[in-house]
Design an enzyme around this catalytic site. Sequence first.
Site, mmCIF file in Angstrom:
data_model
loop_
_atom_site.group_PDB
_atom_site.id
_atom_site.type_symbol
_atom_site.label_atom_id
_atom_site.label_comp_id
_atom_site.label_asym_id
_atom_site.label_seq_id
_atom_site.Cartn_x
_atom_site.Cartn_y
_atom_site.Cartn_z
ATOM 1 N N ILE A 12 44.171 -26.457 -21.138
ATOM 2 C CA ILE A 12 43.703 -25.369 -22.011
ATOM 3 C C ILE A 12 44.738 -24.995 -23.074
ATOM 4 O O ILE A 12 44.371 -24.496 -24.146
ATOM 5 C CB ILE A 12 43.279 -24.143 -21.162
ATOM 6 C CG1 ILE A 12 42.328 -23.231 -21.934
ATOM 7 C CG2 ILE A 12 44.481 -23.376 -20.639
ATOM 8 C CD1 ILE A 12 41.621 -22.192 -21.084
ATOM 9 N N GLY A 33 50.559 -22.158 -12.053
ATOM 10 C CA GLY A 33 49.234 -22.619 -12.492
ATOM 11 C C GLY A 33 49.038 -22.522 -13.993
ATOM 12 O O GLY A 33 49.955 -22.771 -14.785
ATOM 13 N N ASP A 35 48.603 -19.919 -15.775
ATOM 14 C CA ASP A 35 49.404 -18.819 -16.317
ATOM 15 C C ASP A 35 50.787 -19.322 -16.752
ATOM 16 O O ASP A 35 51.248 -19.053 -17.877
ATOM 17 C CB ASP A 35 49.526 -17.746 -15.209
ATOM 18 C CG ASP A 35 50.048 -16.407 -15.684
ATOM 19 O OD1 ASP A 35 50.189 -16.218 -16.914
ATOM 20 O OD2 ASP A 35 50.306 -15.535 -14.825
ATOM 21 N N GLY A 120 42.320 -21.619 -8.192
ATOM 22 C CA GLY A 120 43.555 -22.308 -7.799
ATOM 23 C C GLY A 120 44.215 -21.562 -6.649
ATOM 24 O O GLY A 120 43.651 -21.473 -5.550
#
Length: 173
Positions: A12, A33, A35, A120
């Site tokens: 992303i 993850g 973030d 996740g």
Amino acid sequence: MKGKIRIIQGDITKLQVDAIVNAANNSLLGGGGVDGAIHRAAGPELLNETRKIGGCPTGEARASKGYKLPARWVIHTVGPIWRGGGQDEERLLADCYRNSLTAAVERGAKTVAFPAISTGVYGFPLKRAAEIAMKETIGFLENEDSLNQVTFVCFGDEALRTYEEVFSGLISP
Ligand code: AR6
């Protein structure tokens, strides 16, 4: 309207869209993850801004700039931790999608991309999460003309297969 929905596999942080959504935690101070990937790609200015925002309750969303990302905005939302389904997890996940889309529209975004929030580390079952993501997004697009495209970004083959299956179930019931 369903033509405005796109499902892809990828990272992303690489997407050229107006706003990407971050699966953050209540502190908004970064994490692992997606973030972690978003903070790394955006650079340290992102953390400076999210520190000032001062956190976000589960199910809500907060906007920041995208800094070094191709995306102009990052919409930080906090998904629920899956605790078996009896703690309002489904409603809270639906809130994440609706509130993120609302925040993106408020910033003038026409194109928005989502990761699979909560699926996740937070352990939300992928298929149920994909159903909620898509139903909530379709419902939002039915009432809001200003968005041109919503992309669901799948990280890996399993997520891609699941999202495509759920989507085809929704368009041909
Ligand atoms: N692009 C797209 N999707 C990704 C990427 C990427 N670069 N990286 C991972 N995913 P997770 P959560 C997928 O764990 O479950 C963080 O530490 C991943 O495969 O990132 O909401 C936060 O700070 C999965 O499908 O988020 C929180 O503490 C999806 O993104 C906590 O994790 C979400 O996985 C949030 O947990």
